[in-house]
Write a protein that holds these residues in place. Sequence first.
Motif, PDB file in Angstrom:
ATOM      1  N   MET A   1      -9.598   2.753   5.766  1.00  0.00           N
ATOM      2  CA  MET A   1      -9.730   2.865   4.328  1.00  0.00           C
ATOM      3  C   MET A   1      -8.354   2.905   3.668  1.00  0.00           C
ATOM      4  N   ARG A   2      -8.330   2.634   2.386  1.00  0.00           N
ATOM      5  CA  ARG A   2      -7.059   2.596   1.683  1.00  0.00           C
ATOM      6  C   ARG A   2      -6.539   4.003   1.448  1.00  0.00           C
ATOM      7  N   THR A   3      -5.269   4.186   1.662  1.00  0.00           N
ATOM      8  CA  THR A   3      -4.676   5.497   1.444  1.00  0.00           C
ATOM      9  C   THR A   3      -4.256   5.628  -0.011  1.00  0.00           C
ATOM     10  N   SER A   4      -3.906   6.871  -0.381  1.00  0.00           N
ATOM     11  CA  SER A   4      -3.440   7.131  -1.744  1.00  0.00           C
ATOM     12  C   SER A   4      -2.248   6.239  -2.063  1.00  0.00           C
TER      13      SER A   4
ATOM     14  N   ILE B   1      -3.189   2.676  -2.812  1.00  0.00           N
ATOM     15  CA  ILE B   1      -3.842   2.591  -4.113  1.00  0.00           C
ATOM     16  C   ILE B   1      -2.803   2.669  -5.229  1.00  0.00           C
TER      17      ILE B   1
ATOM     18  N   ALA C   1      -1.029  -0.641  -5.386  1.00  0.00           N
ATOM     19  CA  ALA C   1      -1.879  -1.676  -5.980  1.00  0.00           C
ATOM     20  C   ALA C   1      -1.980  -1.472  -7.485  1.00  0.00           C
ATOM     21  N   ASN C   2      -2.070  -0.217  -7.915  1.00  0.00           N
ATOM     22  CA  ASN C   2      -2.173   0.046  -9.349  1.00  0.00           C
ATOM     23  C   ASN C   2      -0.859  -0.279 -10.072  1.00  0.00           C
TER      24      ASN C   2
ATOM     25  N   LEU D   1      -7.999   1.538 -15.399  1.00  0.00           N
ATOM     26  CA  LEU D   1      -7.388   2.810 -15.002  1.00  0.00           C
ATOM     27  C   LEU D   1      -7.426   3.783 -16.182  1.00  0.00           C
TER      28      LEU D   1
ATOM     29  N   GLU E   1      -2.818   7.332  -9.566  1.00  0.00           N
ATOM     30  CA  GLU E   1      -3.994   7.190  -8.699  1.00  0.00           C
ATOM     31  C   GLU E   1      -3.688   6.288  -7.521  1.00  0.00           C
TER      32      GLU E   1
END
Lengths: 417, 417
Positions: A1-4, A7, A10-11, A36, A417
Amino acid sequence: MRTSRDIRTANRYGVLRQIIASSPTSRQELAAATGLSLATVATLVGELLDLGMITEVGFEESAGGRPRDLVAVHASGGALVGVDIAETYVHVELFDLALNVLARAEEDVRPGENRPERLVGHVAAAVGSVVAQAGSGAARVLGVGVSMPGQVDRGTGVSEYAPNWDHWHDVPLRDLLAEHIAYPLHLDNPLRACAVAELWFGAARGRTDAVVVNLGTGVGAGLVLGGGVHRGVSNSAGEWGHTTLVLDGRPCHCGNHGCVETYVGAPGIMRHLRELSPGSALLHPDDQTATVNALARGVAAGDPVAVQVVRDTARYLAAGIADLVNLLNPEVVVLSSWVAATLGEPLLAGVREAVARHALRRPLTATEIVLSPIPTDPVCLGAATFALEGALGSAGQRTAAVRRPGAPARSRTAPPE
Amino acid sequence: MRTSRDIRTANRYGVLRQIIASSPTSRQELAAATGLSLATVATLVGELLDLGMITEVGFEESAGGRPRDLVAVHASGGALVGVDIAETYVHVELFDLALNVLARAEEDVRPGENRPERLVGHVAAAVGSVVAQAGSGAARVLGVGVSMPGQVDRGTGVSEYAPNWDHWHDVPLRDLLAEHIAYPLHLDNPLRACAVAELWFGAARGRTDAVVVNLGTGVGAGLVLGGGVHRGVSNSAGEWGHTTLVLDGRPCHCGNHGCVETYVGAPGIMRHLRELSPGSALLHPDDQTATVNALARGVAAGDPVAVQVVRDTARYLAAGIADLVNLLNPEVVVLSSWVAATLGEPLLAGVREAVARHALRRPLTATEIVLSPIPTDPVCLGAATFALEGALGSAGQRTAAVRRPGAPARSRTAPPE
């Protein structure tokens, strides 16, 4: 899964991408466009301001509320270099942060020259040339992105395999380049370069799922899935050119038979022309570019052989694209690279018509098929974007270190985030 | 791009998945396993406790630190129903929250019965049966997941198209079922059901990129990409059965020719057997299940025709799987559904050998090919998981409403990521 951390990165990409697309813009507009929260956008905008990648440019009145601060990309806040290594040339461009081209250089690569030391010399010379052209007044170079054909290990910077060069295996290309180039280096391949170029600046911008079909000497599909580039577990996703179109069909240099690439890559198109009309004046036996150019002119002039070759190529291509549509259900399929650009609208029209015969109705209805709208070399642009993503990826840690002189530290209004 | 809410939901899935896999476990172990911060894990664990899906089960000593609280899945904290609608049967199972099967029911569907009202009657009867079997002491049913073959619109609950049933178009299946079933209903298709089953409980658990190849009457590939199920823009991703293996090959009911499904679906395998040995005793002309069972027994007994059919099927399958390996670069390819389960190890061995001849070295090295380890019906399990995901997806809003009687409201130690 994607980690903090994934994320957050990516944001950060998403917010800067949106600022580049719609400068000047407000935090409120950015929150609406990215989905967001306003607090998260405010934090990410603060980071980008600290990095000098964007600037405050005044404010606009908002209906019934207090004025909204506007931000815009800070074009001169840094420079990015994109390197497109191909079988016959090295093409290098230097961009500002709005991804305008400020300088270009090109070196020819002759067949005997594709030894690692020679190639590295060409790249170093061209990078030196664009930096010199930009001059001493230019912004600091944030990084150099390099697109190398074939299989690339991004982590180690090793070029594992180049499909059209014999005796090219496990070349530590990034390390070799680092002996000549002092900027941060980011290595990946043309499929990924074209995919990030379309995602940041082209037909995939704002799309969640897109396929960028790369038609040149080699053939592949850069995949944008879930809003980001899909690389796979060992960074080799996208080898659509080596999926089977005709079981036991034409032999392919990969060892398989009937691969898509053997039908729709430039050499496959030349083979079809040769089989259809052995003595055709359209055929330039040792020159793919000249042959594809001749086919494009032939179609425009109504030459029946050229029309037939492009129609048949469109049909092969369409069967392979229908596979992508049925398997991945993308919003858009983008035809990119030089064969697509050269054959243009006639190829696109043939593909659209034939995909409709091959694909399932539901995913077909949801998919647009378009030519790449990027006017320059998408591989250079994408390679420069690797450098931009690299600079942003480590921005969280580097924010303090590279803060503009005199810029105040910004308070963190919310954890990103 | 993914919104804060998508990310929160995906993280909630990830934490519960890990708790189910490793109960009892601590928040510290969960943070290490998921890559999330301890604060985020603590918040998500608090939500799951409030929902009654997990419980505190004591503590363990930690080396040199203070004791760590342990949590475990609260098996009786709710029940989930999975419905597998297939061409010839409706299979329903009721699960506890640890996904143990508590009750089963099956209804036969005869060819003339696949009209919407009849089918809905079968589903309602079987769901009523499992709830009755579980008895009044059983936990509250949190939802019913329904797997329906073909194209499904998850948002509207409409079954748009069922490939093996004539005259079945745009059936508002969820609304029809809601007239008989009072629980929340979640509709999707078997490809997605098998993919989520492997992701939560099978060979894709803990993997970022996986392909679940579904071999039955129909053929498809459930895609797990970036740690979640890839659905595509209109929820029709995964139609690998309708990708071209042989250009201009066998006609397919989808309108295309040479689709993977026409070679490796059960009817395609029967066709190959018939062509190879027209009078074979292995062939049960109107019974796919009996024929595939006979082939499996034949291979075990060394019957040369059976061996040949399975070898040829493995080779077709391998060419199609090599396409998935080259295009998507997954960590694992899982062979699922009844044809794979029945032909088992001999099919797997043939596939592994032939994929190695078709795929590129780099992605091949990174990919395992395995049989599904799920011992029960993966479609029922996956459908129940749709219900579990549905309950979790709205948990953020519902936390307060469904808090266990007497359970204290938990303080939010960090905003969920």
